[in-house]
Design a protein around this motif. Structure first.
Motif, PDB file in Angstrom:
ATOM      1  N   VAL A 219      58.298 -44.869   0.742  1.00  0.00           N
ATOM      2  CA  VAL A 219      56.989 -45.519   0.661  1.00  0.00           C
ATOM      3  C   VAL A 219      56.575 -45.974   2.057  1.00  0.00           C
ATOM      4  O   VAL A 219      57.416 -46.393   2.860  1.00  0.00           O
ATOM      5  CB  VAL A 219      57.015 -46.712  -0.322  1.00  0.00           C
ATOM      6  N   LYS A 220      55.282 -45.862   2.366  1.00  0.00           N
ATOM      7  CA  LYS A 220      54.759 -46.273   3.668  1.00  0.00           C
ATOM      8  C   LYS A 220      53.377 -46.886   3.513  1.00  0.00           C
ATOM      9  O   LYS A 220      52.536 -46.394   2.741  1.00  0.00           O
ATOM     10  CB  LYS A 220      54.647 -45.074   4.623  1.00  0.00           C
ATOM     11  N   PHE A 221      53.112 -47.966   4.261  1.00  0.00           N
ATOM     12  CA  PHE A 221      51.757 -48.486   4.398  1.00  0.00           C
ATOM     13  C   PHE A 221      50.959 -47.578   5.327  1.00  0.00           C
ATOM     14  O   PHE A 221      51.500 -47.015   6.294  1.00  0.00           O
ATOM     15  CB  PHE A 221      51.779 -49.884   5.017  1.00  0.00           C
ATOM     16  N   SER A 222      49.666 -47.464   5.069  1.00  0.00           N
ATOM     17  CA  SER A 222      48.776 -46.837   6.039  1.00  0.00           C
ATOM     18  C   SER A 222      48.579 -47.807   7.197  1.00  0.00           C
ATOM     19  O   SER A 222      48.851 -49.003   7.077  1.00  0.00           O
ATOM     20  CB  SER A 222      47.420 -46.493   5.399  1.00  0.00           C
ATOM     21  N   THR A 223      48.097 -47.311   8.334  1.00  0.00           N
ATOM     22  CA  THR A 223      47.968 -48.162   9.521  1.00  0.00           C
ATOM     23  C   THR A 223      46.916 -49.246   9.346  1.00  0.00           C
ATOM     24  O   THR A 223      46.958 -50.261  10.050  1.00  0.00           O
ATOM     25  CB  THR A 223      47.628 -47.316  10.758  1.00  0.00           C
ATOM     26  N   ASP A 224      45.966 -49.071   8.424  1.00  0.00           N
ATOM     27  CA  ASP A 224      44.978 -50.118   8.166  1.00  0.00           C
ATOM     28  C   ASP A 224      45.417 -51.055   7.041  1.00  0.00           C
ATOM     29  O   ASP A 224      44.715 -52.019   6.711  1.00  0.00           O
ATOM     30  CB  ASP A 224      43.607 -49.521   7.849  1.00  0.00           C
ATOM     31  N   GLY A 225      46.579 -50.782   6.434  1.00  0.00           N
ATOM     32  CA  GLY A 225      47.113 -51.653   5.398  1.00  0.00           C
ATOM     33  C   GLY A 225      46.416 -51.562   4.057  1.00  0.00           C
ATOM     34  O   GLY A 225      46.715 -52.337   3.155  1.00  0.00           O
ATOM     35  N   ARG A 226      45.529 -50.602   3.890  1.00  0.00           N
ATOM     36  CA  ARG A 226      44.757 -50.512   2.654  1.00  0.00           C
ATOM     37  C   ARG A 226      45.383 -49.607   1.608  1.00  0.00           C
ATOM     38  O   ARG A 226      44.996 -49.662   0.429  1.00  0.00           O
ATOM     39  CB  ARG A 226      43.344 -50.013   2.968  1.00  0.00           C
ATOM     40  N   GLU A 227      46.318 -48.759   2.028  1.00  0.00           N
ATOM     41  CA  GLU A 227      46.882 -47.786   1.104  1.00  0.00           C
ATOM     42  C   GLU A 227      48.404 -47.713   1.262  1.00  0.00           C
ATOM     43  O   GLU A 227      48.961 -48.070   2.300  1.00  0.00           O
ATOM     44  CB  GLU A 227      46.293 -46.397   1.352  1.00  0.00           C
ATOM     45  N   LEU A 228      49.036 -47.211   0.202  1.00  0.00           N
ATOM     46  CA  LEU A 228      50.455 -46.856   0.230  1.00  0.00           C
ATOM     47  C   LEU A 228      50.582 -45.383  -0.102  1.00  0.00           C
ATOM     48  O   LEU A 228      49.857 -44.863  -0.960  1.00  0.00           O
ATOM     49  CB  LEU A 228      51.243 -47.656  -0.809  1.00  0.00           C
ATOM     50  N   VAL A 229      51.496 -44.694   0.562  1.00  0.00           N
ATOM     51  CA  VAL A 229      51.837 -43.325   0.194  1.00  0.00           C
ATOM     52  C   VAL A 229      53.298 -43.313  -0.202  1.00  0.00           C
ATOM     53  O   VAL A 229      54.133 -43.993   0.409  1.00  0.00           O
ATOM     54  CB  VAL A 229      51.563 -42.328   1.353  1.00  0.00           C
ATOM     55  N   ALA A 230      53.626 -42.577  -1.270  1.00  0.00           N
ATOM     56  CA  ALA A 230      54.996 -42.576  -1.787  1.00  0.00           C
ATOM     57  C   ALA A 230      55.411 -41.173  -2.189  1.00  0.00           C
ATOM     58  O   ALA A 230      54.594 -40.356  -2.627  1.00  0.00           O
ATOM     59  CB  ALA A 230      55.108 -43.520  -2.982  1.00  0.00           C
ATOM     60  N   GLY A 231      56.718 -40.894  -2.035  1.00  0.00           N
ATOM     61  CA  GLY A 231      57.303 -39.640  -2.487  1.00  0.00           C
ATOM     62  C   GLY A 231      58.276 -39.916  -3.610  1.00  0.00           C
ATOM     63  O   GLY A 231      59.012 -40.906  -3.586  1.00  0.00           O
ATOM     64  N   SER A 232      58.309 -39.035  -4.624  1.00  0.00           N
ATOM     65  CA  SER A 232      59.004 -39.374  -5.864  1.00  0.00           C
ATOM     66  C   SER A 232      59.945 -38.275  -6.349  1.00  0.00           C
ATOM     67  O   SER A 232      59.924 -37.135  -5.878  1.00  0.00           O
ATOM     68  CB  SER A 232      57.978 -39.668  -6.962  1.00  0.00           C
ATOM     69  N   SER A 233      60.737 -38.644  -7.362  1.00  0.00           N
ATOM     70  CA  SER A 233      61.684 -37.717  -7.970  1.00  0.00           C
ATOM     71  C   SER A 233      61.018 -36.750  -8.939  1.00  0.00           C
ATOM     72  O   SER A 233      61.685 -35.866  -9.481  1.00  0.00           O
ATOM     73  CB  SER A 233      62.777 -38.500  -8.699  1.00  0.00           C
TER      74      SER A 233
END
Length: 476
Positions: A219-233
């Motif tokens: 999981v990672k925050f976007s640089t503006d802090g408005r979104e999360l991106v995640a990778g899953s099973s």
């Protein structure tokens, strides 16, 4: 456990332009030559740490790199560069030679495996996540005092990842569950027990598909802090809109677990992903031609991809692979998914409990699109992570990684040379982090130790480490 090498050895090697170790980054055997990177990135990396040309023209003595610290300081005081101080390249030329290899000094010692360890963007905080449900946030500027001790909620197996928001006010953590929890880091409460002393709000990443269960590896925050991106099973990439408090995008991205995802640059438009299908993919959210179709695919790993780190320019990134290699990629070399050979496999092997097959070590993917490969470390039992060294202090001159053999390896990006190996831990090092401004590296391991490596160090002797037995278990 003692110094990795003495100050004298460091100075004699680095100040004279030598290497801390004699092993090549392209091989784990010292009888092979260095595999220099014949690519544009080698020149870009060197330019970031080459001192001002006027230092060579005006300072007495033979033109030679690296320029000694005395000459660099004399040039700054004499304003030879006509800038009134060091340029960013001058600064990197000075600091990048001081590798954080002295120590280690004990920062913390836990009785469960460390899975995650990362500095904040400004280096003032350090986050470590452990299998026993603990996530600790240390205040680096206050002697590594524990600022927040988080007891994770509804943990399945382990803390798989954490991410600190750009403003350092919130932290998200994940486990083998579709629920990502978010914690207020800035609150006055030190002991953060889920829904007892503080609320750990759950963000449901499965809501769009009826709430079925899967795990989140990255999981990672976007640089503006408005979104999360995640990778899953479940082989997918998820994007969560924090302002709208809902899932905004799901991509059926790969044909196996998505072990790692990250935003490529500050725009948030490009996403990199890596999977157990052996592929790295690039996703451009501005121009989805077809649903779940990437902008391009990069192949070259013979086994699954465990981690991806972006150089931050939207062009270059590195990946760690279960084929025991780190690969450097240029997105301009990516191909369409229809041209990819997804069936390349020469043996049966499971990294969770088997050693890497000896016959596979010298194999090369027939359609390898990477621009460099770095070998020497081992990627077994868990999703071991690799990174570019900091831009401010090193000009991203190095790549560093944890390893199953309990060590941290540092490679030179441009030459492929293995410039340092840090030895202390007794179990796999899954994660490690280089301070963004100071020559300090922190490694964490399945032995429960979180230790600091520095140069030149504080002048004190390394802290003795008392070893404890940690129950042995296998997973990701």
């Amino acid at each position: 456990m003692g110094y990795a090498m003495s100050r004298l050895e460091i100075e004699s090697e680095l100040f004279e332009g030598g290497n801390v170790t004699s092993e090549a980054g392209c091989s784990n055997r010292s009888d092979k030559p260095f595999c220099k990177v014949d690519h544009e990135i080698a020149q870009l990396t060197n330019l970031k740490s080459v001192p001002n040309e006027r230092l060579h023209q005006l300072m007495p003595g033979k033109k030679k790199l690296p320029v000694s610290p005395v000459k660099m300081l004399a040039g700054r005081e004499g304003n030879y560069s006509r800038r009134g101080g060091f340029s960013s390249a001058d600064r990197c030329h000075m600091i990048s030679r001081y590798l954080p290899v002295n120590g280690p000094w004990l920062a913390d010692q836990m009785t469960s495996r460390a899975y995650v360890s990362q500095f904040s963007a400004d280096g003032s905080l350090f986050v470590a996540g452990f299998q026993g449900s603990d996530i600790r946030i240390y205040n680096v500027d206050r002697g590594w005092k524990v600022q927040k001790n988080i007891l994770a909620k509804s943990l399945r197996w382990t803390v798989t990842d954490t991410s600190l928001s750009p403003d350092q006010r919130h932290l998200v953590y994940t486990s083998m569950s579709p629920i990502v929890h978010i914690v207020n880091v800035g609150s006055a409460t030190t002991e953060s027990l889920a829904n007892i002393t503080e609320v750990h709000e759950g963000l449901d990443f499965s809501a769009a598909d009826g709430g079925y269960s899967f795990g989140i590896f990255s999981v990672k925050f976007s640089t503006d802090g408005r979104e999360l991106v995640a990778g899953s099973s479940d082989d997918s990439i998820y994007v969560y809109d924090l302002e709208a408090n809902k899932l905004s995008l799901r991509i059926a991205a790969h044909m196996a677990d998505v072990n790692t995802v990250t935003f490529a640059d500050e725009s948030g438009n490009l996403i990199y992903s890596g999977s157990d299908d052996n592929l790295c993919k690039v996703w451009d959210r501005r121009c989805f031609v077809a649903k779940d179709k990437p902008a391009g695919v990069l192949m070259g790993h013979l086994e699954g991809v465990t981690f991806i780190d972006s150089r931050g320019d939207g062009r270059y990134f590195i990946s760690n692979g279960k084929d025991q290699t780190i690969k450097l990629w240029d997105t301009r070399k990516m191909s369409s998914i229809t041209s990819c050979n997804l069936g390349f496999k020469t043996y049966d092997w499971d990294y969770r409990w088997m050693d890497y097959p000896p016959q596979a070590r010298d194999l090369k993917h027939p359609s390898d699109q990477s621009i460099a490969t770095y070998k020497g470390h081992s990627v077994l039992r868990t999703l071991i992570r690799c990174y570019f060294s900091p831009e401010y202090s090193t000009g991203q001159k190095y790549i560093y990684t944890g390893s199953h053999d309990s060590r941290v390896y540092i490679y030179d990006v441009a030459t492929g040379a293995q410039v340092a190996v840090l030895k202390h831990h007794t179990s796999p090092v899954r994660d490690c982090s280089w301070h963004p401004y100071y020559p300090m590296l922190v490694s964490s391991s399945w032995d429960g130790d979180v230790v600091k490596w520095e140069f030149p160090g504080s002048g004190e002797a390394p802290t003795p480490v008392s070893k404890k037995r940690i129950r042995r278990r296998y997973y990701y």
